[in-house]
Design a protein around this motif. Structure first.
Motif, mmCIF file in Angstrom:
data_model
loop_
_atom_site.group_PDB
_atom_site.id
_atom_site.type_symbol
_atom_site.label_atom_id
_atom_site.label_comp_id
_atom_site.label_asym_id
_atom_site.label_seq_id
_atom_site.Cartn_x
_atom_site.Cartn_y
_atom_site.Cartn_z
ATOM 1 N N GLY B 175 9.922 -0.454 12.792
ATOM 2 C CA GLY B 175 9.646 -0.339 13.976
ATOM 3 C C GLY B 175 7.807 -0.418 14.106
ATOM 4 N N GLY B 176 7.303 0.316 14.484
ATOM 5 C CA GLY B 176 6.414 0.217 15.028
ATOM 6 C C GLY B 176 5.477 0.807 13.841
ATOM 7 N N LYS B 177 5.513 1.785 13.108
ATOM 8 C CA LYS B 177 4.908 2.324 11.987
ATOM 9 C C LYS B 177 4.547 1.641 11.119
ATOM 10 N N ASP B 178 5.738 0.778 10.556
ATOM 11 C CA ASP B 178 6.174 -0.364 9.707
ATOM 12 C C ASP B 178 4.266 -1.724 9.983
ATOM 13 N N LEU B 179 4.938 -2.018 11.324
ATOM 14 C CA LEU B 179 4.120 -2.887 11.430
ATOM 15 C C LEU B 179 2.259 -2.738 11.307
ATOM 16 N N VAL B 180 2.584 -1.071 11.453
ATOM 17 C CA VAL B 180 0.920 -1.093 12.045
ATOM 18 C C VAL B 180 0.165 -0.655 10.273
ATOM 19 N N LEU B 181 1.435 -0.309 9.703
ATOM 20 C CA LEU B 181 0.986 0.035 7.839
ATOM 21 C C LEU B 181 0.927 -1.515 7.161
ATOM 22 N N HIS B 182 1.689 -2.317 7.364
ATOM 23 C CA HIS B 182 1.884 -3.713 7.722
ATOM 24 C C HIS B 182 0.261 -4.415 7.925
ATOM 25 N N PRO B 277 10.711 -1.798 5.770
ATOM 26 C CA PRO B 277 10.249 -0.858 5.753
ATOM 27 C C PRO B 277 9.132 -0.679 4.888
ATOM 28 N N VAL B 278 7.580 0.264 5.719
ATOM 29 C CA VAL B 278 6.955 -0.081 5.373
ATOM 30 C C VAL B 278 6.360 1.135 4.197
ATOM 31 N N VAL B 279 6.073 1.613 3.182
ATOM 32 C CA VAL B 279 5.437 2.840 2.572
ATOM 33 C C VAL B 279 3.797 2.765 2.260
ATOM 34 N N ALA B 280 2.688 3.338 2.442
ATOM 35 C CA ALA B 280 1.853 3.518 1.859
ATOM 36 C C ALA B 280 1.117 4.307 0.924
ATOM 37 N N ALA B 281 1.057 4.294 -0.208
ATOM 38 C CA ALA B 281 1.337 4.835 -1.548
ATOM 39 C C ALA B 281 -0.085 5.569 -1.636
ATOM 40 N N PRO B 290 6.700 -2.889 0.743
ATOM 41 C CA PRO B 290 7.838 -2.792 0.962
ATOM 42 C C PRO B 290 8.864 -1.116 -0.018
ATOM 43 N N VAL B 291 8.948 -0.924 1.301
ATOM 44 C CA VAL B 291 9.883 0.340 -0.053
ATOM 45 C C VAL B 291 10.708 0.041 -1.069
ATOM 46 N N SER B 292 11.239 -0.937 -1.182
ATOM 47 C CA SER B 292 12.138 -0.820 -2.110
ATOM 48 C C SER B 292 11.058 -1.185 -3.017
ATOM 49 N N GLU B 293 9.760 -1.578 -2.959
ATOM 50 C CA GLU B 293 9.154 -1.296 -4.698
ATOM 51 C C GLU B 293 8.829 -0.186 -4.692
ATOM 52 N N PHE B 294 9.223 0.683 -4.089
ATOM 53 C CA PHE B 294 8.533 2.639 -4.506
ATOM 54 C C PHE B 294 9.752 2.484 -5.282
ATOM 55 N N GLN B 295 9.899 2.724 -6.874
ATOM 56 C CA GLN B 295 11.225 3.058 -7.511
ATOM 57 C C GLN B 295 10.696 4.674 -8.179
ATOM 58 N N ASP B 296 12.010 5.398 -8.137
ATOM 59 C CA ASP B 296 11.881 6.807 -8.970
ATOM 60 C C ASP B 296 10.894 7.392 -8.402
ATOM 61 N N VAL B 297 9.938 7.297 -7.235
ATOM 62 C CA VAL B 297 8.826 8.311 -7.101
ATOM 63 C C VAL B 297 9.072 9.507 -6.109
ATOM 64 N N VAL B 403 0.370 12.292 -1.225
ATOM 65 C CA VAL B 403 1.104 11.833 0.544
ATOM 66 C C VAL B 403 1.778 10.151 0.219
ATOM 67 N N TYR B 404 2.706 10.127 0.537
ATOM 68 C CA TYR B 404 3.332 8.746 1.000
ATOM 69 C C TYR B 404 3.780 8.568 2.362
ATOM 70 N N LEU B 405 2.766 7.618 2.750
ATOM 71 C CA LEU B 405 3.252 7.389 4.770
ATOM 72 C C LEU B 405 4.174 6.541 5.147
ATOM 73 N N SER B 406 5.082 7.325 5.982
ATOM 74 C CA SER B 406 6.337 5.887 6.133
ATOM 75 C C SER B 406 7.261 6.335 7.747
ATOM 76 N N ASN B 407 7.091 5.392 7.891
ATOM 77 C CA ASN B 407 8.629 5.981 9.193
ATOM 78 C C ASN B 407 9.608 7.077 9.308
ATOM 79 N N PRO B 408 9.808 7.637 9.689
ATOM 80 C CA PRO B 408 10.857 8.461 10.109
ATOM 81 C C PRO B 408 12.024 8.598 9.566
ATOM 82 N N ALA B 409 13.045 7.402 9.563
ATOM 83 C CA ALA B 409 13.660 7.259 8.941
ATOM 84 C C ALA B 409 13.716 6.923 7.549
#
Lengths: 161, 426
Positions: B175-182, B277-281, B290-297, B403-409
């Motif tokens: 969603g919008g959160k992922d677009l803006v983090l991207h 979905p995008v996650v900001a480290a 991309p969320v899939s790049e975060f393993q075992d956090v 803190v890792y930033l992400s969308n609600p899902a």
């Protein structure tokens, strides 16, 4: 006016959460805020900073929150001015509005090292190391900003209006 | 040479000025000015120094004590009280006491207090949120707020505009959160310094308002002065519904759009049809991957809420993930609806029950943990996944917390797994 002081050096993207963490934002008195100035970037800063000292930083200094407490804490800690490669825009306007001198000076921010003594000519924006001839120019303020600075901040400007 | 939407709004608010260009300084008329319990006390002190008997307009000053309320300690209670007393003394119509209070950048649009075409300043950096309505809204400091409360004006430098064009249809859970983090990961945290970010393109046109607010909210995280989206049918529908429901004093608005030959300092295009979905480290919002790049956090705490993602559709997404699931035993889940209206709707829709049954807590509206204020501070070494907007050093607590930033899902999925997770894996 010439500002003279010891250099405290910081990197890029120093944000307002580091300058004055939110845990101290339940007060707004300058002298209280000064006790925690730069605490999350350098926990010893408030203890070692001396009247007239100069903060030198990299790109985007003061990014993040709009909290005016950030420049207020720096000013109240006795820092005479901040020199950076660039400033985040809300910090920039807050500093101008409250009368904390700031200078955008790419080269000076590069050359000045921790514990150097630096000299800043506020009027001309010329920056140098103490006892050195070579000077580095800060960006010239636009005319409108100069007027606010000359008035001593936005509220003083307002009273003149 | 044509104008962008931002330039048109600024020009419309600069009396006596016929032409503007980026770099010009204007003293603009503001339609609305806003302060909170952190920034207003300094503004009120500065305002009082002017010795004026009135604010420029009692209906156009908005005071929202949302950061530390319900008061976290005596000092913050004192701060909030400064707002209350000032509001009483000066007849501020839009002062929001606890019970009506909500996170300011969700509350104002919800109540129809900010309209398309408005020029708004707020002593809060996330004031840029309101650009989603086609308004020019920018964050300033306390002294600026004091000046605006007195004179109804603010000095502004006309910004250059960066246009970000999004194409493609979004995948599920994006969603919008992922677009803006991207976009921020592309621009960097100072990539839009002093500039406007204009979000446009078919992807944006298809986005609901809640997502548009999330995007404009984070324009500041790329250094921008404001974020803006040209108003369309979605915007008008939202605004009309707010007017019907809350009957604000002002019921009219102006729909601006940029000229065909408007000048942009940069135009970037993003095809987002394949975007995950995008996650900001930690420790910058520009560290998105991309969320899939975060393993075992491993995740100690999940926060769902804030001016970025504290709206009803955010909770709908989180609830869809958390339904009939349990929060991982090593993880705390804190859910904070942004306003009382969102709170009630989340109760009515059954989301609140889903969160509590899953083992989370469902809290009263506040900015709270987003800025490390209260209701969820991190200890040394702890890690959070949060739907908020900043992951700076010490932002949510101890300087050595993460803190890792992400969308609600994604946040909800991470609460279930106890590690950063994709909602599709739940």
């Amino acid at each position: 006016m010439i500002l003279r002081g010891k250099v405290h050096k910081f990197g890029d993207n120093v944000n307002t959460d580091e300058i004055i963490p939110a845990r101290y934002l339940n007060v707004s008195e300058p002298e209280e805020l000064a006790k925690h100035c730069m605490e999350d970037a350098d926990p010893d800063f408030a203890g070692k900073v001396k009247e007239g000292d100069i903060i030198v930083a990299g790109e985007n200094f003061g990014c993040g929150s709009s909290r005016e407490h950030a420049p207020v804490s720096i000013k109240a800690a006795g820092v005479s001015c901040v020199i950076a490669k660039s400033f985040a825009r809300i910090f920039y306007r807050n500093a101008i509005n409250i009368g904390l001198p700031i200078f955008t000076a790419m080269e000076a921010a590069e050359v000045l090292k921790p514990d150097d003594r630096a000299e800043v000519d506020v009027g001309s924006g010329q920056i140098s190391k103490a006892k050195r001839k070579k000077t580095y120019s800060a960006e010239v303020f636009p005319k409108f900003i100069k007027e606010i600075i000359r008035s001593g901040g936005l509220m003083a400007y307002a009273k003149k209006k | 040479m044509g104008y962008t939407i931002s330039e048109k709004i600024l020009l419309a608010h600069a009396p006596g000025i016929k032409k503007i260009k980026p770099g010009d300084f204007i003293e603009a008329k503001v339609d609305l000015c806003l302060g909170n319990d952190i920034t207003s006390p300094i503004a009120i002190k500065e305002f009082r120094k002017l010795g004026r008997k009135k604010v420029f307009n009692q209906k156009r000053v908005v005071l929202v004590p949302d950061h530390f309320l319900p008061a976290k300690d005596m000092k913050s209670a004192n701060q909030a009280n400064i707002l209350k007393e000032f509001a009483g003394e000066f007849g501020i119509v839009n002062y929001f006491e606890l019970g009506k209070m909500g996170v300011e950048h969700v509350l104002l649009p919800e109540r129809g207090l900010i309209m398309p075409g408005d020029l708004m300043i707020g002593a809060d950096s996330h004031t840029c949120t309101h650009g989603a309505l086609g308004a020019f809204a920018t964050g300033v400091g306390s002294t600026d707020l004091a000046y605006a409360m007195a004179f109804g004006e603010c000095w502004l430098k006309v910004p250059e505009t960066i246009q970000l064009r999004f194409t493609g249809k979004l995948k599920k859970w994006v969603g919008g959160k992922d677009l803006v983090l991207h976009a921020i990961s592309d621009l960097g945290v100072s990539g839009a310094l002093y500039k406007t970010i204009e979000f446009t393109g078919e992807t944006i046109e298809a986005l609901p308002m809640d997502d548009r607010f999330s995007m404009c909210n984070m324009a500041i995280e790329a250094g921008a002065k404001n974020g803006i989206i040209v108003p369309d049918k979605t915007t008008e529908k939202y605004v009309k519904a707010a007017i019907r429901k809350y009957k604000p004093v002002r019921k009219t608005y102006r729909l601006f759009r940029g000229d065909k030959d408007a000048v942009y300092s940069d135009i970037r295009e993003y095809n987002v049809s394949g975007l995950e979905p995008v996650v900001a480290a930690p420790h910058l919002p520009s560290n998105g991957k991309p969320v899939s790049e975060f393993q075992d956090v491993k995740v100690d705490q999940v926060v769902i809420g804030s001016c970025t993602n504290g709206r009803i559709s955010d909770f709908a997404q989180a609830a869809a993930v958390l339904k009939n699931k349990k929060v991982n035993p090593r993880t705390r889940l804190i859910v904070i609806p942004a306003t009382q209206a969102v709170y009630l709707e989340a109760v009515r829709e059954g989301y609140a029950e889903i969160f509590v049954r899953a083992g989370g807590v469902f809290c009263t509206p506040t900015c709270g943990p987003c800025l490390g204020g209260h209701m969820g501070i991190l200890s040394e070494g702890e890690t959070a996944v949060s739907t908020t907007n900043r992951n700076f050093v010490g932002r949510m607590g101890h300087p050595k917390s993460y803190v890792y930033l992400s969308n609600p899902a994604v946040a909800a999925a991470s609460a279930v797994k106890g590690v950063i997770a994709h909602p599709a894996d739940i």
